[in-house]
Design a protein around this motif. Structure first.
Motif, PDB file in Angstrom:
ATOM      1  N   LEU A 268      39.936  40.047 -60.989  1.00 54.57           N
ATOM      2  CA  LEU A 268      38.870  39.443 -60.196  1.00 54.57           C
ATOM      3  C   LEU A 268      39.236  38.003 -59.817  1.00 54.57           C
ATOM      4  CD1 LEU A 268      36.008  40.100 -59.153  1.00 54.57           C
ATOM      5  CD2 LEU A 268      35.135  38.840 -61.133  1.00 54.57           C
ATOM      6  N   VAL A 269      39.721  37.259 -60.822  1.00 48.46           N
ATOM      7  CA  VAL A 269      40.117  35.874 -60.563  1.00 48.46           C
ATOM      8  C   VAL A 269      41.179  35.840 -59.476  1.00 48.46           C
ATOM      9  CG1 VAL A 269      41.272  33.855 -61.527  1.00 48.46           C
ATOM     10  CG2 VAL A 269      39.535  35.063 -62.860  1.00 48.46           C
ATOM     11  N   LEU A 270      42.159  36.744 -59.583  1.00 50.94           N
ATOM     12  CA  LEU A 270      43.240  36.757 -58.596  1.00 50.94           C
ATOM     13  C   LEU A 270      42.718  37.101 -57.199  1.00 50.94           C
ATOM     14  CD1 LEU A 270      46.220  38.291 -60.564  1.00 50.94           C
ATOM     15  CD2 LEU A 270      45.842  35.925 -59.869  1.00 50.94           C
ATOM     16  N   LEU A 271      41.748  38.001 -57.148  1.00 47.85           N
ATOM     17  CA  LEU A 271      41.163  38.353 -55.849  1.00 47.85           C
ATOM     18  C   LEU A 271      40.547  37.125 -55.190  1.00 47.85           C
ATOM     19  CD1 LEU A 271      39.379  41.812 -56.220  1.00 47.85           C
ATOM     20  CD2 LEU A 271      41.279  41.176 -54.729  1.00 47.85           C
ATOM     21  N   ILE A 272      39.864  36.344 -56.015  1.00 50.58           N
ATOM     22  CA  ILE A 272      39.199  35.158 -55.468  1.00 50.58           C
ATOM     23  C   ILE A 272      40.229  34.131 -54.993  1.00 50.58           C
ATOM     24  CG2 ILE A 272      37.714  33.212 -56.049  1.00 50.58           C
ATOM     25  CD1 ILE A 272      36.257  35.199 -57.979  1.00 50.58           C
ATOM     26  N   VAL A 273      41.262  33.915 -55.817  1.00 52.41           N
ATOM     27  CA  VAL A 273      42.308  32.980 -55.397  1.00 52.41           C
ATOM     28  C   VAL A 273      42.964  33.492 -54.119  1.00 52.41           C
ATOM     29  CG1 VAL A 273      44.505  31.935 -56.010  1.00 52.41           C
ATOM     30  CG2 VAL A 273      42.730  32.206 -57.740  1.00 52.41           C
ATOM     31  N   GLY A 274      43.159  34.819 -54.072  1.00 54.78           N
ATOM     32  CA  GLY A 274      43.747  35.425 -52.878  1.00 54.78           C
ATOM     33  C   GLY A 274      42.913  35.111 -51.644  1.00 54.78           C
ATOM     34  N   LEU A 275      41.604  35.139 -51.831  1.00 54.54           N
ATOM     35  CA  LEU A 275      40.698  34.860 -50.715  1.00 54.54           C
ATOM     36  C   LEU A 275      40.911  33.428 -50.213  1.00 54.54           C
ATOM     37  CD1 LEU A 275      38.412  36.211 -49.137  1.00 54.54           C
ATOM     38  CD2 LEU A 275      36.796  35.127 -50.704  1.00 54.54           C
ATOM     39  N   VAL A 276      41.051  32.505 -51.155  1.00 56.12           N
ATOM     40  CA  VAL A 276      41.281  31.107 -50.781  1.00 56.12           C
ATOM     41  C   VAL A 276      42.602  30.981 -50.020  1.00 56.12           C
ATOM     42  CG1 VAL A 276      41.699  28.776 -51.651  1.00 56.12           C
ATOM     43  CG2 VAL A 276      39.951  30.223 -52.719  1.00 56.12           C
ATOM     44  N   ALA A 277      43.627  31.629 -50.575  1.00 57.58           N
ATOM     45  CA  ALA A 277      44.933  31.552 -49.923  1.00 57.58           C
ATOM     46  C   ALA A 277      44.872  32.142 -48.520  1.00 57.58           C
ATOM     47  CB  ALA A 277      45.969  32.295 -50.767  1.00 57.58           C
ATOM     48  N   PHE A 278      44.166  33.253 -48.426  1.00 58.32           N
ATOM     49  CA  PHE A 278      44.041  33.918 -47.134  1.00 58.32           C
ATOM     50  C   PHE A 278      43.280  33.028 -46.145  1.00 58.32           C
ATOM     51  CE2 PHE A 278      41.166  36.565 -44.527  1.00 58.32           C
ATOM     52  CZ  PHE A 278      42.108  37.071 -43.657  1.00 58.32           C
ATOM     53  N   ALA A 279      42.200  32.411 -46.653  1.00 58.82           N
ATOM     54  CA  ALA A 279      41.396  31.559 -45.788  1.00 58.82           C
ATOM     55  C   ALA A 279      42.248  30.412 -45.250  1.00 58.82           C
ATOM     56  CB  ALA A 279      40.196  31.017 -46.562  1.00 58.82           C
ATOM     57  N   MET A 280      43.160  29.922 -46.116  1.00 60.40           N
ATOM     58  CA  MET A 280      44.053  28.852 -45.685  1.00 60.40           C
ATOM     59  C   MET A 280      44.870  29.307 -44.484  1.00 60.40           C
ATOM     60  SD  MET A 280      45.617  27.000 -48.967  1.00 60.40           S
ATOM     61  CE  MET A 280      47.307  27.276 -48.596  1.00 60.40           C
ATOM     62  N   PHE A 281      45.412  30.490 -44.611  1.00 58.90           N
ATOM     63  CA  PHE A 281      46.217  31.110 -43.577  1.00 58.90           C
ATOM     64  C   PHE A 281      45.480  31.181 -42.264  1.00 58.90           C
ATOM     65  CE2 PHE A 281      49.647  33.512 -45.673  1.00 58.90           C
ATOM     66  CZ  PHE A 281      50.554  33.378 -44.659  1.00 58.90           C
ATOM     67  N   ARG A 282      44.267  31.649 -42.442  1.00 58.46           N
ATOM     68  CA  ARG A 282      43.506  32.048 -41.272  1.00 58.46           C
ATOM     69  C   ARG A 282      42.885  30.831 -40.595  1.00 58.46           C
ATOM     70  NH1 ARG A 282      42.007  33.462 -37.566  1.00 58.46           N
ATOM     71  NH2 ARG A 282      40.817  35.235 -36.782  1.00 58.46           N
ATOM     72  N   PHE A 283      42.441  29.874 -41.389  1.00 61.33           N
ATOM     73  CA  PHE A 283      41.595  28.839 -40.806  1.00 61.33           C
ATOM     74  C   PHE A 283      42.180  27.438 -40.804  1.00 61.33           C
ATOM     75  CE2 PHE A 283      38.714  32.158 -42.517  1.00 61.33           C
ATOM     76  CZ  PHE A 283      38.311  32.678 -41.299  1.00 61.33           C
ATOM     77  N   VAL A 284      43.244  27.211 -41.559  1.00 58.10           N
ATOM     78  CA  VAL A 284      43.844  25.878 -41.508  1.00 58.10           C
ATOM     79  C   VAL A 284      44.906  25.899 -40.418  1.00 58.10           C
ATOM     80  CG1 VAL A 284      45.144  24.118 -42.734  1.00 58.10           C
ATOM     81  CG2 VAL A 284      43.446  25.499 -43.949  1.00 58.10           C
ATOM     82  N   GLY A 285      44.637  25.215 -39.370  1.00 58.50           N
ATOM     83  CA  GLY A 285      45.557  25.254 -38.237  1.00 58.50           C
ATOM     84  C   GLY A 285      45.502  26.637 -37.607  1.00 58.50           C
ATOM     85  N   ASP A 286      46.112  26.815 -36.477  1.00 58.83           N
ATOM     86  CA  ASP A 286      46.116  28.118 -35.831  1.00 58.83           C
ATOM     87  C   ASP A 286      47.490  28.737 -36.035  1.00 58.83           C
ATOM     88  OD1 ASP A 286      46.123  30.290 -34.252  1.00 58.83           O
ATOM     89  OD2 ASP A 286      45.247  29.299 -32.492  1.00 58.83           O
ATOM     90  N   PRO A 287      47.544  29.872 -36.716  1.00 55.19           N
ATOM     91  CA  PRO A 287      48.856  30.476 -36.994  1.00 55.19           C
ATOM     92  C   PRO A 287      49.650  30.725 -35.706  1.00 55.19           C
ATOM     93  CG  PRO A 287      47.043  31.954 -37.629  1.00 55.19           C
ATOM     94  CD  PRO A 287      46.442  30.640 -37.310  1.00 55.19           C
ATOM     95  N   ILE A 288      48.942  31.068 -34.645  1.00 54.81           N
ATOM     96  CA  ILE A 288      49.639  31.337 -33.382  1.00 54.81           C
ATOM     97  C   ILE A 288      50.324  30.059 -32.904  1.00 54.81           C
ATOM     98  CG2 ILE A 288      49.382  32.118 -31.015  1.00 54.81           C
ATOM     99  CD1 ILE A 288      48.544  34.325 -32.770  1.00 54.81           C
ATOM    100  N   ASP A 289      49.531  28.983 -32.949  1.00 55.85           N
ATOM    101  CA  ASP A 289      50.052  27.661 -32.597  1.00 55.85           C
ATOM    102  C   ASP A 289      51.308  27.356 -33.390  1.00 55.85           C
ATOM    103  OD1 ASP A 289      48.707  26.532 -30.603  1.00 55.85           O
ATOM    104  OD2 ASP A 289      47.648  25.030 -31.831  1.00 55.85           O
ATOM    105  N   ASN A 290      51.199  27.653 -34.692  1.00 56.64           N
ATOM    106  CA  ASN A 290      52.300  27.309 -35.574  1.00 56.64           C
ATOM    107  C   ASN A 290      53.553  28.117 -35.292  1.00 56.64           C
ATOM    108  OD1 ASN A 290      51.085  25.277 -37.138  1.00 56.64           O
ATOM    109  ND2 ASN A 290      49.910  26.826 -38.241  1.00 56.64           N
ATOM    110  N   MET A 291      53.341  29.349 -34.859  1.00 53.07           N
ATOM    111  CA  MET A 291      54.493  30.221 -34.734  1.00 53.07           C
ATOM    112  C   MET A 291      55.131  30.173 -33.353  1.00 53.07           C
ATOM    113  SD  MET A 291      53.184  33.370 -37.045  1.00 53.07           S
ATOM    114  CE  MET A 291      54.734  34.196 -37.262  1.00 53.07           C
ATOM    115  N   LEU A 292      54.321  30.009 -32.332  1.00 52.62           N
ATOM    116  CA  LEU A 292      54.892  29.881 -31.000  1.00 52.62           C
ATOM    117  C   LEU A 292      55.076  28.400 -30.708  1.00 52.62           C
ATOM    118  CD1 LEU A 292      52.685  32.492 -29.146  1.00 52.62           C
ATOM    119  CD2 LEU A 292      55.045  32.744 -29.901  1.00 52.62           C
ATOM    120  N   GLY A 293      56.105  28.087 -30.037  1.00 58.95           N
ATOM    121  CA  GLY A 293      56.335  26.679 -29.725  1.00 58.95           C
ATOM    122  C   GLY A 293      55.433  26.223 -28.596  1.00 58.95           C
TER     123      GLY A 293
END
Ligand SMILES: Nc1ncnc2c1ncn2[C@@H]1O[C@H](COP(=O)(O)OP(=O)(O)OP(=O)(O)O)[C@@H](O)[C@H]1O
Ligand code: SF4
Ligand SMILES: [Mg+2]
Lengths: 324, 326
Positions: free
Chosen positions: B14-39
């Motif tokens: 359960l703890v890992l699921l929650i941490v996973g959610l935080v990590a995922f949220a970072m991915f999704r919402f901190v900066g735009d992944p598309i922006d980051n990946m395309l120049g």
């Protein structure tokens, strides 16, 4: 007369504090013979435990024996140090504490606690010690002892745990057992059983017992003689029957009158006025004088004569002509 | 016993699921992944295609599930900065951190317990008092300062020990180790002391206070009244009981050592995951950061699980018992 197992001569214990020196035990003298049970009674704070701890060498500093002598089987032990005293503990002097729920190490099997005690004191092999551990548990009346040696303390009830504690105190066959309120923490229903057990085992082995309690019922039931302590001093010492039925010291008299004892058939309880003095305010002369109905000038000036043998430490002891 | 372990494992998951959610949220919402990946040069088409390719047009829950699925397989995506799979980078760096943390942890636990017991038994002795006073410094000085002081003394002034890096390492295939070369071992000394000192003092002070508490217990008095030797009273009876409350804290502190490695690795330029993480922050390399977060939490949770199971072996009262007595 045979030499007593324990002989305490004029024993004093002192605790140096910032406000001066306290004397929780003050000039106490008594003997306990082999196979004899000496009851020690007195109010809370009278110095009963201190005297017991002094004998087994477990006074917690800064408390220390300041005067007097302690003799065990003809050897002086109050001046023994460190390891020499440690060897006597468990081997020559066994101790039973008040609360069986906290006396046993919760993380060790009771069998292991028995075995370690025996191996510390007796020249026997581990397998022999394991055999004796089972026998020791059987002797104190633990059913299924062969299995229960492998149990942990929390798997036993309070009464059963006190039996285990007694087995531990006796497993190296000491000549003296100090039982400090061994039944106070127990259910009323098992108190009598534990006292009977202690009495039987010590009678069988000829062990001397120092039975500390403030339960006169326990004394009447088990003890041969009784020593009454008041403010660190011995107020009265004598055979149980005499002390209960014909107390000579006014304090003992008050104590008996305030104890509901079936054998005395009193219906109304009497209260001694006042309270035992604090150790830093013990009055001059007889320590009991502010509360004593028989007090006279003499009592405030000179300490009452100390008890040696069977007597009361009092200038004006109660007379019991009708008894003699 | 089994039920207990299953319960603990479930909690950990359960703890890992929650941490996973935080990590995922970072991915999704901190900066735009598309922006980051395309120049800078990109078309609306490119963006749309990538969005579909990455599954970013899917509902949140589906995306989270995908993320977890990948994470479990060790797939954390590609580092924005290095353009390589994150997992490869982490695996390269992990041995350095784990070796450092292991040495620090062992030092902290061994010395912490030994000194704690010593200062408790010799409570009034001069040595114990000196140790207690010095330990106050250990608790109050910040880690980086200790590191810098050690570097100054042993590297700059005395020149005995290296001030940065891992020294020579031996490549064992999947693992690089500094344990097998003299220079690797020498390089470990200062960083591991720096990293472990705080935890050591903490463990020592805790062991001391718990031990003093235990030494006041009735069963210790009774053990003495039975004439047991001091050694048996202290180590067989007192220490074991001391460890029951201490062991949880030790688990947490060993976990903390891995987390705190970031600072020590920065001070000593130690090529581990902590330093990697610091660099990742500078470049907002989200996949690396997310993977680091997951890795650290897996270790934390794993250590805690081990501690809980250890507990169970030390304290019989926790075991399902056949009720006895009457
Ligand atoms: N460290 C200490 N400093 C000052 N006084 C102390 C200290 N330890 C014990 N005392 C005092 O010594 C006296 C004797 O205590 P002791 O434990 O022998 O009494 P007791 O007769 O066993 O009483 P109880 O029935 O409550 O067990 C008490 O008045 C207690 O307050
Ligand atoms: S000596 Fe005096 S004060 Fe003390 S008990 Fe006897 S009569 Fe009372
Ligand atoms: Mg007492």
């Amino acid at each position: 007369m045979a030499e007593p197992v324990l002989s305490i001569r004029n024993l004093s214990v002192e605790i140096p504090t910032r406000h001066g020196i306290l004397k929780p035990v003050d000039g106490v003298t008594y003997d306990i013979a082999a196979g004899e049970i000496l009851g020690i009674v007195g109010e809370s704070g009278a110095g009963k435990s201190m005297a017991g701890n002094a004998v087994i060498g477990l006074l917690s500093p800064p408390a220390h024996v300041s005067a007097g002598e302690i003799w065990l089987n003809g050897e002086r032990i109050d001046n023994l140090k460190g390891d020499a005293m440690r060897r006597l503990r468990g081997k020559e002097i066994g101790m039973v504490f008040q609360d069986p729920l906290t006396s046993l190490n919760p993380l060790l099997r009771i069998g292991d606690q028995l075995v370690e005690t025996m191996l510390t004191h007796l020249p026997i092999s581990k397998s022999e010690a394991e055999k004796r551990a089972v026998a020791a548990l059987e002797e104190v009346g633990i059913p299924g002892a062969a299995k229960r040696v492998n149990s942990y303390p929390h798997e036993f009830s309070g009464g059963m745990r006190q039996r285990v504690v007694i087995a531990l105190a006796l497993c190296a066959e000491p000549s003296l057992v100090i039982a400090d309120e061994p039944t106070t923490a127990l259910d009323v229903s098992v108190q009598a059983q534990i006292i009977a057990l202690l009495k039987r085992l010590c009678r069988e082995r000829g062990t001397a017992v120092m039975l500390i309690t403030h339960d006169m019922g326990v004394i009447a039931e088990a003890a041969d003689r009784v020593a009454v302590m008041y403010a660190g001093r011995l107020a009265e010492l004598g055979p149980v029957r005499d002390v209960i039925t014909a107390p000579e010291h006014p304090y003992t008299h008050g104590l008996m009158a305030s104890t509901p004892l079936a054998s005395r058939g009193k219906s109304r309880l009497h209260q001694i006025p006042g309270a035992m003095p604090r150790l830093d305010a013990v009055p001059d002369g007889c320590a009991f004088n502010p509360r004593c109905p028989r007090v006279a000038d003499r009592c405030r000036q000179a300490p009452a004569p100390t008890v040696d043998g069977n007597a009361a430490a009092c200038w004006f002891p109660l007379q019991h002509e009708e008894a003699s | 016993m089994l039920a207990y372990i299953i319960r603990r494992v479930a909690q950990s998951a359960l703890v890992l699921l929650i941490v996973g959610l935080v990590a995922f949220a970072m991915f999704r919402f901190v900066g735009d992944p598309i922006d980051n990946m395309l120049g800078q040069e990109r078309t609306a088409d490119d963006i749309e295609r990538l969005r579909e390719q990455l599954g970013l047009d899917q509902p949140f829950v589906v995306q989270y599930y995908r993320f977890l699925e990948n994470a479990v397989q060790g797939n954390f995506g590609v580092s924005y900065r290095q353009g390589r799979p994150v997992i490869d980078i982490l695996m390269e760096r992990a041995p350095a951190t784990l070796e450092l943390a292991a040495v620090s942890g062992i030092l902290a636990v061994l010395f912490g317990i030994a000194l704690g017991v010593f200062t408790a038994i010799r409570r009034k002795g001069i040595a114990a008092n000196i140790i207690m006073s010095v330990s106050l410094i250990g608790v109050s000085l910040p880690t980086f300062l200790i590191g810098i002081l050690l570097i100054y003394l042993f590297s700059v002034e005395l020149g005995w020990l290296p001030s940065f890096g891992r020294g020579e390492v031996v490549d064992l295939g999947a693992w690089t180790t500094g344990f097998l070369t003299a220079s690797g071992l020498k390089a470990l000394i200062l960083p591991s002391i720096t990293l472990g000192l705080y935890q050591m003092t903490l463990i020592m002070r805790l062991v001391r206070s718990e031990m003093l508490e235990v030494l006041r217990q009735d069963y210790i008095r009774f053990a003495r009244a039975r004439g047991l030797r001091n050694r048996a009273v202290h180590f067989r009876h007192a220490l074991k009981n001391t460890m029951v409350p201490v062991i949880t804290v030790i688990g947490l502190q060993v976990g903390a050592i891995i987390a705190f490695a970031i600072i020590t690795e920065t001070v000593f330029q130690w090529p581990g995951v902590g330093l990697l993480f610091i660099n990742a922050i500078q470049f907002v390399d989200i996949p690396v950061m997310a993977a680091y977060l997951m890795l650290i939490s897996v270790m934390f949770v794993g250590i805690n699980l081990i501690v809980d199971i250890l507990y169970f072996f030390i304290d019989p009262r926790l075991r399902v018992d056949r009720k006895g007595g009457h």
